[in-house]
Design a protein around this motif. Structure first.
Motif, PDB file in Angstrom:
ATOM      1  N   GLU A 211       0.844  -1.189   0.000  1.00 15.73           N
ATOM      2  CA  GLU A 211       0.000   0.000   0.000  1.00 15.73           C
ATOM      3  C   GLU A 211       0.885   1.246   0.000  1.00 15.73           C
ATOM      4  O   GLU A 211       1.960   1.266   0.620  1.00 15.73           O
ATOM      5  CB  GLU A 211      -0.903   0.026   1.233  1.00 15.73           C
ATOM      6  N   VAL A 212       0.445   2.311  -0.663  1.00 13.60           N
ATOM      7  CA  VAL A 212       1.191   3.571  -0.667  1.00 13.60           C
ATOM      8  C   VAL A 212       0.949   4.270   0.667  1.00 13.60           C
ATOM      9  O   VAL A 212      -0.179   4.635   0.995  1.00 13.60           O
ATOM     10  CB  VAL A 212       0.755   4.471  -1.836  1.00 13.60           C
ATOM     11  N   VAL A 213       2.017   4.427   1.439  1.00  6.90           N
ATOM     12  CA  VAL A 213       1.894   5.014   2.771  1.00  6.90           C
ATOM     13  C   VAL A 213       2.561   6.375   2.880  1.00  6.90           C
ATOM     14  O   VAL A 213       2.372   7.090   3.865  1.00  6.90           O
ATOM     15  CB  VAL A 213       2.497   4.076   3.843  1.00  6.90           C
ATOM     16  N   ALA A 214       3.355   6.734   1.883  1.00  5.92           N
ATOM     17  CA  ALA A 214       4.076   8.004   1.930  1.00  5.92           C
ATOM     18  C   ALA A 214       4.549   8.353   0.528  1.00  5.92           C
ATOM     19  O   ALA A 214       4.403   7.559  -0.416  1.00  5.92           O
ATOM     20  CB  ALA A 214       5.262   7.923   2.891  1.00  5.92           C
ATOM     21  N   ALA A 215       5.096   9.544   0.409  1.00  5.30           N
ATOM     22  CA  ALA A 215       5.683   9.975  -0.859  1.00  5.30           C
ATOM     23  C   ALA A 215       6.919  10.798  -0.563  1.00  5.30           C
ATOM     24  O   ALA A 215       7.019  11.443   0.497  1.00  5.30           O
ATOM     25  CB  ALA A 215       4.684  10.788  -1.681  1.00  5.30           C
ATOM     26  N   LEU A 216       7.858  10.762  -1.485  1.00  8.01           N
ATOM     27  CA  LEU A 216       9.106  11.505  -1.333  1.00  8.01           C
ATOM     28  C   LEU A 216       9.309  12.367  -2.564  1.00  8.01           C
ATOM     29  O   LEU A 216       9.046  11.929  -3.693  1.00  8.01           O
ATOM     30  CB  LEU A 216      10.275  10.532  -1.148  1.00  8.01           C
ATOM     31  N   PRO A 221      14.979  24.239  -8.505  1.00  4.11           N
ATOM     32  CA  PRO A 221      14.565  25.521  -9.080  1.00  4.11           C
ATOM     33  C   PRO A 221      13.867  25.287 -10.422  1.00  4.11           C
ATOM     34  O   PRO A 221      14.308  24.449 -11.213  1.00  4.11           O
ATOM     35  CB  PRO A 221      15.894  26.264  -9.268  1.00  4.11           C
ATOM     36  N   HIS A 222      12.797  25.992 -10.677  1.00  6.23           N
ATOM     37  CA  HIS A 222      12.018  25.723 -11.895  1.00  6.23           C
ATOM     38  C   HIS A 222      12.804  26.065 -13.164  1.00  6.23           C
ATOM     39  O   HIS A 222      12.442  25.613 -14.256  1.00  6.23           O
ATOM     40  CB  HIS A 222      10.698  26.492 -11.862  1.00  6.23           C
ATOM     41  N   THR A 223      13.880  26.838 -13.003  1.00  5.66           N
ATOM     42  CA  THR A 223      14.696  27.197 -14.172  1.00  5.66           C
ATOM     43  C   THR A 223      15.621  26.064 -14.603  1.00  5.66           C
ATOM     44  O   THR A 223      16.167  26.102 -15.705  1.00  5.66           O
ATOM     45  CB  THR A 223      15.547  28.436 -13.865  1.00  5.66           C
ATOM     46  N   GLU A 224      15.797  25.065 -13.724  1.00  4.33           N
ATOM     47  CA  GLU A 224      16.655  23.933 -14.079  1.00  4.33           C
ATOM     48  C   GLU A 224      15.851  22.887 -14.847  1.00  4.33           C
ATOM     49  O   GLU A 224      14.671  22.681 -14.566  1.00  4.33           O
ATOM     50  CB  GLU A 224      17.254  23.293 -12.819  1.00  4.33           C
ATOM     51  N   PRO A 225      16.497  22.219 -15.800  1.00  4.89           N
ATOM     52  CA  PRO A 225      15.771  21.181 -16.541  1.00  4.89           C
ATOM     53  C   PRO A 225      15.480  19.981 -15.641  1.00  4.89           C
ATOM     54  O   PRO A 225      16.276  19.616 -14.788  1.00  4.89           O
ATOM     55  CB  PRO A 225      16.749  20.797 -17.661  1.00  4.89           C
ATOM     56  N   TYR A 226      14.324  19.395 -15.812  1.00  5.93           N
ATOM     57  CA  TYR A 226      13.978  18.186 -15.076  1.00  5.93           C
ATOM     58  C   TYR A 226      13.186  17.268 -16.004  1.00  5.93           C
ATOM     59  O   TYR A 226      12.571  17.709 -16.964  1.00  5.93           O
ATOM     60  CB  TYR A 226      13.162  18.500 -13.817  1.00  5.93           C
ATOM     61  N   GLY A 227      13.283  15.987 -15.725  1.00  7.96           N
ATOM     62  CA  GLY A 227      12.631  15.035 -16.596  1.00  7.96           C
ATOM     63  C   GLY A 227      12.832  13.626 -16.115  1.00  7.96           C
ATOM     64  O   GLY A 227      13.018  13.376 -14.910  1.00  7.96           O
ATOM     65  N   PRO A 228      12.857  12.653 -17.037  1.00  8.95           N
ATOM     66  CA  PRO A 228      12.937  11.241 -16.655  1.00  8.95           C
ATOM     67  C   PRO A 228      14.150  10.886 -15.811  1.00  8.95           C
ATOM     68  O   PRO A 228      14.075   9.999 -14.946  1.00  8.95           O
ATOM     69  CB  PRO A 228      12.968  10.520 -18.006  1.00  8.95           C
ATOM     70  N   SER A 229      15.279  11.561 -16.026  1.00  9.83           N
ATOM     71  CA  SER A 229      16.487  11.197 -15.277  1.00  9.83           C
ATOM     72  C   SER A 229      16.334  11.511 -13.799  1.00  9.83           C
ATOM     73  O   SER A 229      16.691  10.692 -12.932  1.00  9.83           O
ATOM     74  CB  SER A 229      17.714  11.914 -15.840  1.00  9.83           C
ATOM     75  N   LEU A 230      15.804  12.685 -13.471  1.00 14.98           N
ATOM     76  CA  LEU A 230      15.583  13.023 -12.064  1.00 14.98           C
ATOM     77  C   LEU A 230      14.446  12.196 -11.483  1.00 14.98           C
ATOM     78  O   LEU A 230      14.505  11.775 -10.324  1.00 14.98           O
ATOM     79  CB  LEU A 230      15.275  14.512 -11.916  1.00 14.98           C
ATOM     80  N   ALA A 231      13.414  11.962 -12.275  1.00 12.01           N
ATOM     81  CA  ALA A 231      12.313  11.115 -11.814  1.00 12.01           C
ATOM     82  C   ALA A 231      12.833   9.722 -11.484  1.00 12.01           C
ATOM     83  O   ALA A 231      12.403   9.107 -10.490  1.00 12.01           O
ATOM     84  CB  ALA A 231      11.216  11.047 -12.876  1.00 12.01           C
ATOM     85  N   TYR A 232      13.751   9.233 -12.287  1.00 14.56           N
ATOM     86  CA  TYR A 232      14.325   7.903 -12.039  1.00 14.56           C
ATOM     87  C   TYR A 232      15.069   7.886 -10.708  1.00 14.56           C
ATOM     88  O   TYR A 232      14.951   6.917  -9.934  1.00 14.56           O
ATOM     89  CB  TYR A 232      15.260   7.522 -13.181  1.00 14.56           C
ATOM     90  N   LEU A 233      15.839   8.948 -10.404  1.00  9.66           N
ATOM     91  CA  LEU A 233      16.558   9.012  -9.130  1.00  9.66           C
ATOM     92  C   LEU A 233      15.586   8.980  -7.953  1.00  9.66           C
ATOM     93  O   LEU A 233      15.824   8.303  -6.949  1.00  9.66           O
ATOM     94  CB  LEU A 233      17.403  10.286  -9.060  1.00  9.66           C
ATOM     95  N   VAL A 234      14.501   9.722  -8.079  1.00 15.07           N
ATOM     96  CA  VAL A 234      13.505   9.743  -7.008  1.00 15.07           C
ATOM     97  C   VAL A 234      12.870   8.359  -6.856  1.00 15.07           C
ATOM     98  O   VAL A 234      12.691   7.860  -5.740  1.00 15.07           O
ATOM     99  CB  VAL A 234      12.431  10.804  -7.294  1.00 15.07           C
ATOM    100  N   GLN A 235      12.549   7.721  -7.960  1.00  8.32           N
ATOM    101  CA  GLN A 235      11.933   6.398  -7.903  1.00  8.32           C
ATOM    102  C   GLN A 235      12.882   5.350  -7.336  1.00  8.32           C
ATOM    103  O   GLN A 235      12.461   4.467  -6.578  1.00  8.32           O
ATOM    104  CB  GLN A 235      11.463   5.988  -9.300  1.00  8.32           C
ATOM    105  N   VAL A 236      14.154   5.442  -7.676  1.00  3.47           N
ATOM    106  CA  VAL A 236      15.136   4.525  -7.096  1.00  3.47           C
ATOM    107  C   VAL A 236      15.173   4.683  -5.580  1.00  3.47           C
ATOM    108  O   VAL A 236      15.240   3.702  -4.826  1.00  3.47           O
ATOM    109  CB  VAL A 236      16.537   4.773  -7.703  1.00  3.47           C
ATOM    110  N   THR A 237      15.120   5.928  -5.133  1.00  4.24           N
ATOM    111  CA  THR A 237      15.139   6.198  -3.695  1.00  4.24           C
ATOM    112  C   THR A 237      13.896   5.638  -3.012  1.00  4.24           C
ATOM    113  O   THR A 237      13.983   4.971  -1.968  1.00  4.24           O
ATOM    114  CB  THR A 237      15.224   7.711  -3.443  1.00  4.24           C
ATOM    115  N   THR A 238      12.724   5.880  -3.578  1.00  7.74           N
ATOM    116  CA  THR A 238      11.491   5.396  -2.939  1.00  7.74           C
ATOM    117  C   THR A 238      11.385   3.878  -2.990  1.00  7.74           C
ATOM    118  O   THR A 238      10.842   3.258  -2.072  1.00  7.74           O
ATOM    119  CB  THR A 238      10.244   6.029  -3.585  1.00  7.74           C
ATOM    120  N   ARG A 239      11.921   3.268  -4.045  1.00  8.55           N
ATOM    121  CA  ARG A 239      11.920   1.802  -4.101  1.00  8.55           C
ATOM    122  C   ARG A 239      12.812   1.225  -3.019  1.00  8.55           C
ATOM    123  O   ARG A 239      12.495   0.188  -2.416  1.00  8.55           O
ATOM    124  CB  ARG A 239      12.366   1.339  -5.480  1.00  8.55           C
ATOM    125  N   GLY A 240      13.953   1.898  -2.771  1.00  7.97           N
ATOM    126  CA  GLY A 240      14.836   1.442  -1.699  1.00  7.97           C
ATOM    127  C   GLY A 240      14.164   1.537  -0.344  1.00  7.97           C
ATOM    128  O   GLY A 240      14.254   0.618   0.480  1.00  7.97           O
TER     129      GLY A 240
END
Length: 253
Positions: A211-216, A221-240
């Motif tokens: 069950e989803v019990v939390a989120a990370l 900064p909105h001026t920095e590029p963000y996309g799948p690579s940063l999303a992947y880092l976040v997902q790796v962290t939450t999976r751990g």
């Protein structure tokens, strides 16, 4: 008599709640105004809370939340085990990206932040530990809303969607589409929805029952590029974090 006791308790809770988002200590008059309780009653209850240690008084006579209340709250099982498990992973993500990292849980129709690592540029702008926001307005909130019970989703979608910036989701139709995309992709993006200077990327944390019990989230900064690579880092962290919770579950996480 029982109703009178409930009334006193309700007023005491309103007084404590007046410190949420206060930004600092409050005078007695400010507490009374924020809680909506008559000043004489506020004075009596504040004195009792001060004697018990729930409130502290500074040299100018202003009040703030006391350590005794923090000590009690620190034993809340839903956040204690989660924080203990998540902290090493959060620190790794923070040191890898040098960006703010927030950990949050859902409480009703709101998201509560239970831990964070902040950068100097975001320390004053981000939510404090214990801070709350509506579910629709942050990346962690979008993740938690996307995986909330259907009745919670419908209540949020059917109610007013408060706007903090021009970028906050204010259309239930748009928000419904966003939640479907969060479930499909496994992460959420909040672009300047709370603070026009920042964006955030969040992913879910699962417990031993999947069950989803939390989120990370990762704050950038909105001026920095963000996309799948940063999303992947976040997902790796939450999976751990999720694997650790599933291997060594804490009671009532």
């Amino acid at each position: 008599m029982a109703s009178e006791r409930r009334s006193v308790l309700e007023r005491a809770l309103r007084i404590l709640a007046s410190f949420q988002n206060s930004g600092g200590p409050l005078t007695l008059s400010e507490i009374g105004r924020r809680s909506g309780i008559p000043l004489t009653t506020t004075h009596r209850i504040v004195n009792e809370l001060h004697e018990w240690g729930a409130l502290e008084r500074d040299h100018e006579g202003r009040y703030r939340i006391g350590l005794r209340l923090w000590e009690v709250a620190a034993h809340a099982p839903r956040s204690v085990g989660l924080q203990r498990t998540a902290l090493p992973f959060m620190q790794d993500l923070y040191e890898t990206t040098h960006r703010g990292v927030h950990l949050a849980v859902r409480e009703g129709n709101e998201v509560i932040f239970v831990e964070r690592f902040v950068t100097p540029d975001s320390a004053s702008s981000g939510p404090r530990v214990g801070g709350r926001y509506p579910l629709h307005a942050t990346a962690v909130g979008l993740v938690l809303l996307a995986h909330a019970p259907v009745e919670v989703q419908e209540e949020v979608l059917g109610g007013p969607l408060e706007s903090y910036t021009p970028h906050t989701y204010s259309s239930s139709r748009e928000l419904r589409h966003v939640l479907a995309e969060v479930r499909r992709s496994g992460y959420a993006v909040s672009d300047r929805q709370i603070n026009p200077a920042f964006a955030s990327i969040a992913a879910p944390i699962h417990d031993a029952d999947r069950e989803v019990v939390a989120a990370l989230s990762l704050i950038i900064p909105h001026t920095e590029p963000y996309g799948p690579s940063l999303a992947y880092l976040v997902q790796v962290t939450t999976r751990g974090i999720s694997r650790k919770l599933q291997k060594d579950p804490e009671p009532d996480v």
